[in-house]
Design an enzyme around this catalytic site. Structure first.
Site, PDB file in Angstrom:
ATOM      1  N   SER A  76       0.806  -1.122  -0.062  1.00  0.00           N
ATOM      2  CA  SER A  76       0.105  -0.016  -0.104  1.00  0.00           C
ATOM      3  C   SER A  76       0.860   1.076   0.124  1.00  0.00           C
ATOM      4  CB  SER A  76      -0.849   0.138   1.087  1.00  0.00           C
ATOM      5  OG  SER A  76      -1.592   1.332   1.535  1.00  0.00           O
ATOM      6  N   TYR A  91      -2.659  -0.411   9.926  1.00  0.00           N
ATOM      7  CA  TYR A  91      -2.918  -0.718   8.487  1.00  0.00           C
ATOM      8  C   TYR A  91      -1.549  -0.883   7.567  1.00  0.00           C
ATOM      9  CZ  TYR A  91      -4.304  -1.280   3.650  1.00  0.00           C
ATOM     10  OH  TYR A  91      -4.275  -1.409   2.370  1.00  0.00           O
TER      11      TYR A  91
END
Length: 363
Positions: free
Chosen positions: A153, A178
């Protein structure tokens, strides 16, 4: 090629599976169909792939010592597609999956998504994104799968202020759990590439949008609010930008990576001095549009597609968020000829068309 695609009830996994099936690959899909967001959207995606799981309850967290691998559901649309309702964190079931299916390649897209939700439910991220990814790595190690690609990501860049973001930049200052789990995936992949010869490629995704997108992301949130006369939340008073990337461009890049598994490359290693991988088939790429746009431009494009102005509620920056993302995608361009070319207005128009069709029928 027989490919395991994890997260096929998810946004990117669904689109990838469909593209691979349309070109003739054999695809085994898995997903736990959790209730992080409306499961009816997940059922709808699977239905498009010929997988009928409507009415099945979301899986509970796997118990220690689980041994059963449920029978697959065969697609009614594609002879080369089957689906298992399965949680990545279920070690024994994942082991049996790899043993039974004997994959040529794996693309791991399953994860507990959402930056802000990681502030509320951190344990879900460790189970899915860390424990689950370990089970993927172990499956590849134990059953001879050498071609592994996985989703990282853009959030791994965290507090990095140098833009565009390059894979050679340091990524030591994440601002959400995350992001930390995605960074851990990259480190775990490098370890398994080094120790066991697995060819691993990580893709750092930037903001992806398009038909069948997630309801917790800006396009869906804005569109739903505007059509229902609710104010949209505009964080950091609108002073944000994102490298918005249309789903078709993302899938094209993923397939290029699947078709070209990582190889040791001395020239690449020299450009990445922080990574000692001279004999390791380990690669990282940014995958985005290489052209960030202001958030307010994105909102105006949605307004134009809907033919309706948004009421805006300007708000401060949210914890765990960043002001700007900007992908340097020269690695994918140079290595594979990757070229994202979908204009924002075209992509938003396709998204709005799908939204009206899907939610007009499902509300």
């Amino acid at each position: 090629m027989k490919i395991l695609v994890t997260g096929t009830a998810g946004f990117i996994g669904f689109h990838l599976a469909k593209k691979l099936l349309d070109r003739g690959d054999t695809v085994v899909g898995i997903d736990n169909i959790n209730d992080y967001y409306d499961v009816n959207l997940k059922y709808g995606r699977l239905k498009e792939l010929g997988i009928n799981v409507l009415g099945c309850a979301p899986l509970a967290a796997p118990s220690l010592g689980s041994v059963a691998l449920a029978s697959p559901i065969n697609s009614t649309k594609y002879k080369t597609h089957k689906f298992y309702k399965l949680d990545l964190a279920d070690k024994d079931a994942m082991d049996q999956l790899f043993k039974t299916e004997k994959f040529d390649a794996v693309m791991n897209l399953a994860a507990q998504a959402g930056v802000r939700y990681s502030l509320e439910n951190p344990h879900a991220y460790i189970q899915s994104n860390v424990v689950g990814f370990l089970n993927i790595l172990e499956g590849c190690r134990n059953y001879g799968v050498k071609n592994l690609s996985y989703a990282s990501s853009s959030s791994v860049y965290g507090l990095n202020e140098s833009q565009p973001f390059k894979t050679t930049d340091t990524t030591e200052h994440q601002v959400s759990l995350y992001a930390a789990t995605k960074k851990s995936n990259e480190m775990m992949a490098h370890t398994y590439a080094h120790l066991y010869g697995i060819q691993t490629t990580g893709l750092r995704f930037f903001t992806v949008y398009g038909p069948w997108g997630r309801p917790d992301m800006a396009p869906m949130l804005f569109t739903d609010a505007i059509l229902n006369d609710r104010a949209i939340k505009v964080f950091n008073n609108g002073k944000m930008s994102r490298d918005f990337t249309y789903i078709d461009d993302i899938v094209d890049g993923i397939i290029k990576v699947i078709d070209n598994p990582a190889k040791p490359n001395a020239e690449w290693d020299a450009k990445n001095p922080a990574i000692d991988s001279s004999s390791t088939a380990y690669r990282l790429y940014n995958i985005g549009n290489n052209a960030p746009l202001p958030l307010m431009t994105f909102i105006e494009t949605i307004e134009d597609a809907l033919g309706k102005k948004a009421e805006k509620n300007f708000m401060p920056m949210q914890d765990g968020d960043v002001v700007s993302t900007y992908a340097d995608v020269s690695g994918l361009m140079n290595d594979f000829g990757y070229k994202p070319d979908t204009e924002l207005a075209d992509g938003i128009r396709e998204f709005v068309k799908w939204y009206r069709e899907f939610y007009g029928e499902n509300k």
